[in-house]
Design a protein around this motif. Structure first.
Motif, PDB file in Angstrom:
ATOM      1  N   LEU A  11       0.834  -1.202   0.000  1.00 49.66           N
ATOM      2  CA  LEU A  11       0.000   0.000   0.000  1.00 49.66           C
ATOM      3  C   LEU A  11       0.868   1.251   0.000  1.00 49.66           C
ATOM      4  O   LEU A  11       0.707   2.140   0.821  1.00 49.66           O
ATOM      5  CB  LEU A  11      -0.924   0.007   1.219  1.00 49.66           C
ATOM      6  N   SER A  13       2.920   4.620  -1.902  1.00 49.99           N
ATOM      7  CA  SER A  13       2.512   5.785  -2.656  1.00 49.99           C
ATOM      8  C   SER A  13       3.597   6.126  -3.645  1.00 49.99           C
ATOM      9  O   SER A  13       4.746   5.702  -3.507  1.00 49.99           O
ATOM     10  CB  SER A  13       2.271   6.964  -1.709  1.00 49.99           C
ATOM     11  N   ARG A 188      -6.488   5.216   5.830  1.00 49.86           N
ATOM     12  CA  ARG A 188      -5.445   6.068   6.423  1.00 49.86           C
ATOM     13  C   ARG A 188      -6.021   7.335   7.055  1.00 49.86           C
ATOM     14  O   ARG A 188      -5.370   8.387   7.060  1.00 49.86           O
ATOM     15  CB  ARG A 188      -4.390   6.448   5.385  1.00 49.86           C
ATOM     16  N   TRP A 276       5.404   6.177   1.447  1.00 50.74           N
ATOM     17  CA  TRP A 276       4.119   6.195   2.145  1.00 50.74           C
ATOM     18  C   TRP A 276       3.690   7.638   2.393  1.00 50.74           C
ATOM     19  O   TRP A 276       4.495   8.467   2.820  1.00 50.74           O
ATOM     20  CB  TRP A 276       4.225   5.455   3.465  1.00 50.74           C
ATOM     21  N   PHE A 279      -3.200  10.019   4.341  1.00 45.98           N
ATOM     22  CA  PHE A 279      -4.304  10.717   3.693  1.00 45.98           C
ATOM     23  C   PHE A 279      -4.922  11.707   4.676  1.00 45.98           C
ATOM     24  O   PHE A 279      -5.330  11.318   5.769  1.00 45.98           O
ATOM     25  CB  PHE A 279      -5.382   9.735   3.220  1.00 45.98           C
ATOM     26  N   ARG A 340      -6.471   5.088  -3.366  1.00 42.82           N
ATOM     27  CA  ARG A 340      -5.394   6.031  -3.680  1.00 42.82           C
ATOM     28  C   ARG A 340      -5.780   6.916  -4.864  1.00 42.82           C
ATOM     29  O   ARG A 340      -5.553   8.135  -4.847  1.00 42.82           O
ATOM     30  CB  ARG A 340      -4.106   5.258  -3.994  1.00 42.82           C
ATOM     31  N   GLU A 341      -6.355   6.315  -5.891  1.00 41.03           N
ATOM     32  CA  GLU A 341      -6.779   7.098  -7.057  1.00 41.03           C
ATOM     33  C   GLU A 341      -7.919   8.042  -6.699  1.00 41.03           C
ATOM     34  O   GLU A 341      -7.986   9.173  -7.209  1.00 41.03           O
ATOM     35  CB  GLU A 341      -7.207   6.149  -8.173  1.00 41.03           C
ATOM     36  N   TRP A 343      -8.411   9.428  -3.733  1.00 39.82           N
ATOM     37  CA  TRP A 343      -7.809  10.512  -2.948  1.00 39.82           C
ATOM     38  C   TRP A 343      -7.111  11.515  -3.871  1.00 39.82           C
ATOM     39  O   TRP A 343      -7.225  12.729  -3.674  1.00 39.82           O
ATOM     40  CB  TRP A 343      -6.819   9.937  -1.943  1.00 39.82           C
ATOM     41  N   ASP A 344      -6.397  11.011  -4.865  1.00 40.40           N
ATOM     42  CA  ASP A 344      -5.746  11.919  -5.814  1.00 40.40           C
ATOM     43  C   ASP A 344      -6.778  12.760  -6.564  1.00 40.40           C
ATOM     44  O   ASP A 344      -6.553  13.950  -6.814  1.00 40.40           O
ATOM     45  CB  ASP A 344      -4.902  11.126  -6.812  1.00 40.40           C
TER      46      ASP A 344
END
Length: 529
Positions: A11, A13, A188, A276, A279, A340-341, A343-344
């Protein structure tokens, strides 16, 4: 525990997500990091020739040949997808693994779409091709038969603790804790974790009239699940996240490490995150972020509830390997990339496209809902209780009212979000010094930047960028006052950000000031004919 190892090991980044000086990568390209498309294609063709023209027993049944053909088609699709799909945000242990996860998620969505257009009996029969022991009605279980915590009269009690409590401490308790460790590593964020934790218990209360296994005692809901299992898993996961965020990442190639133990440690570290980033969900910073925050909660809870409905309508036992594959490959690993995508997309103003894995995950959740609704017709005859309808109607009304008041009627959150982003940007620019220098107040823009503020006020993501632009403009004005001739050069050296309208305006004003004496001298000089 396998889900913990599979998700927590990867996980990570992207390298640019960490602060400067926190990440150091050796760009040495080895055999495993170079593309091998032609090699894979040649091996695939050779294997296809062997499978197609190889020995085929005459006594093989037609169903076996169909399964063999489907297996070969799956492998060919997987190889093609791995070679053609683009990389996602994760690189450890290798991008090929995450391309395979995306390919499997896409194939799972196609299988769900095919299953939607069957009836419930045909769908259950299809699963027997994967496991012949399926297509058997499940036994309805309830966990609210005995809700007494203490029972001193029962001879099977342990120091007065009821046997019903002792029966709850089984393998699924540890799986519950491990699941929340993985979820917290994916999310996170403590607030989002606890909202989802409490929201799922409310969903169990609301759907207990349809699924008997949602009938649980009050201490099972709030003591064992929330305050013990969920709390323990969230704290362990977030502590791991904080530890990974504080770690300094310096990677070297195995070929550049002289000792054998060092090479082994580096090989084992390949299954750890490359970098890492925690978030920080600024969910009240803008309407876009708030809508994204609510959608994440909704689809997360929907994915959790879908697991129980899919088991109920398709007759898949809880301990079956199909549930494990769905939980690990689709929800854990695919959900990690999708989160992750997401959050981006909602937090980074530079990201304009919704991620591919996140897109597939949303489609999977929606298709599973369609299957549960279509195949569940007649299976859940009990009507929805009136108190459940009243509770969710009041909750949604309050949520909508607060959203309208906070983002459309109330002006406080924009200023607060601006001040927070301005302070963080100034602290990052000053190397942790904190605060914004100058007379802008609490991160408020200068008068020269009013036009930019009107354009970017609806999106709090641009606050940090505009603060840097304002700092660039102030530096340009101070440089102009000190040495007009050097102003353009100083402007270029004061900011590493992309120059926006404010910075360009400041540079134009500085050039006009530096050139103004020359123009006056030329205007005052006599004109020669």
């Amino acid at each position: 525990m396998v889900a913990v190892a599979a998700s927590a090991a990867a996980l990570g980044s992207p390298p640019h997500a960490n602060t400067p000086g926190h990440f150091l990568r050796d760009n040495h390209t080895t055999f495993f990091w170079r593309p091998h498309s032609l090699t894979a294609l040649c091996l695939l063709v050779v294997w296809l020739v062997y499978e197609a023209l190889g020995e085929d027993p005459p006594d093989r049944e037609g169903s076996d040949r169909k399964l063999r053909g489907l297996g070969v088609a799956f492998i060919v699709y997987l190889v093609m997808a791995i070679n053609t799909f683009r990389d996602g945000p994760f690189e450890r242990p290798h991008p090929v693994i995450w391309r395979a996860v995306l390919a499997f998620s896409f194939l799972y969505e196609l299988a769900l779409c095919f299953m939607v257009f069957q009836n419930v009996d045909e769908a259950r029969q299809l699963l027997t091709y994967l496991d012949g022991s399926l297509n058997v009605p499940l036994k309805e279980e309830t966990y609210a038969e005995s809700c007494a915590i203490f029972d001193f009269e029962d001879p099977h009690s342990w120091h007065g603790v009821s046997p019903a409590v002792l029966d709850k401490v089984d393998f699924f308790v540890f799986a519950h804790v491990a699941g929340w460790v993985v979820k917290s590593l994916i999310i996170r964020d403590k607030v989002l974790c606890w909202v989802i934790s409490v929201g799922f218990e409310l969903a169990e209360y609301s759907l207990s009239h349809q699924l008997p296994n949602f009938h649980e005692c009050f201490w099972d809901h709030w003591l064992l699940d929330v305050l013990i299992c969920n709390w323990l898993g969230i704290e362990i996961g977030l502590s791991i996240s904080r530890r990974l965020a504080m770690k300094r990442y310096e990677w070297r190639s195995v070929y550049q490490i002289p000792t054998v133990p060092g090479k082994l440690r580096r090989a084992a570290a390949q299954f750890s995150p490359e970098s890492w980033s925690p978030f920080h969900w600024d969910y009240t910073g803008s309407l876009k972020k708030w809508v994204g925050f609510c959608c994440i909660i909704f689809f997360f809870l929907l994915a959790e509830v879908n697991a129980f409905y899919m088991k109920a309508v398709l007759w898949v036992p809880s301990a079956h390997w199909l549930n494990f594959v769905r939980a690990v490959l689709v929800i854990a690993m695919g959900g990690a990339v999708g989160m992750r995508e997401t959050w981006d997309y909602f937090q980074d103003a530079r990201t304009k496209r919704f991620g591919t894995q996140a897109f597939i995950i949303v489609a999977i959740v929606c298709t599973e809902v369609l299957i549960a609704v279509k195949f569940g017709r007649g299976s859940f005859p009990n009507p929805v209780p009136q108190e459940v309808v009243f509770f969710w109607a009041v909750f949604l009304l309050l949520l909508a009212s607060w959203t309208v008041w906070w983002f459309l009627l109330h002006t406080g959150p924009k200023q607060s979000a601006w001040a927070t982003a301005a302070t963080a940007a100034a602290a990052a620019a000053d190397g942790g010094g904190g605060g914004v220098s100058g007379g802008g107040g609490k991160g408020a823009p200068d008068d020269d930047d009013d036009d930019d503020d009107d354009d970017d006020d609806d999106d709090a993501d641009d606050a940090a960028v505009l603060v840097r632009r304002r700092r660039t403009a102030r530096s340009a004005r101070s440089a102009t006052r000190s040495s007009p001739a050097d102003a353009p050069r100083r402007v270029r050296s004061t900011s590493s950000e992309r120059r926006g309208p404010t910075a360009r305006g400041a540079m134009a004003r500085s050039r006009s000031k530096s050139k103004s004496p020359t123009r006056k001298a030329r205007s005052g000089a006599p004109t020669r004919r």
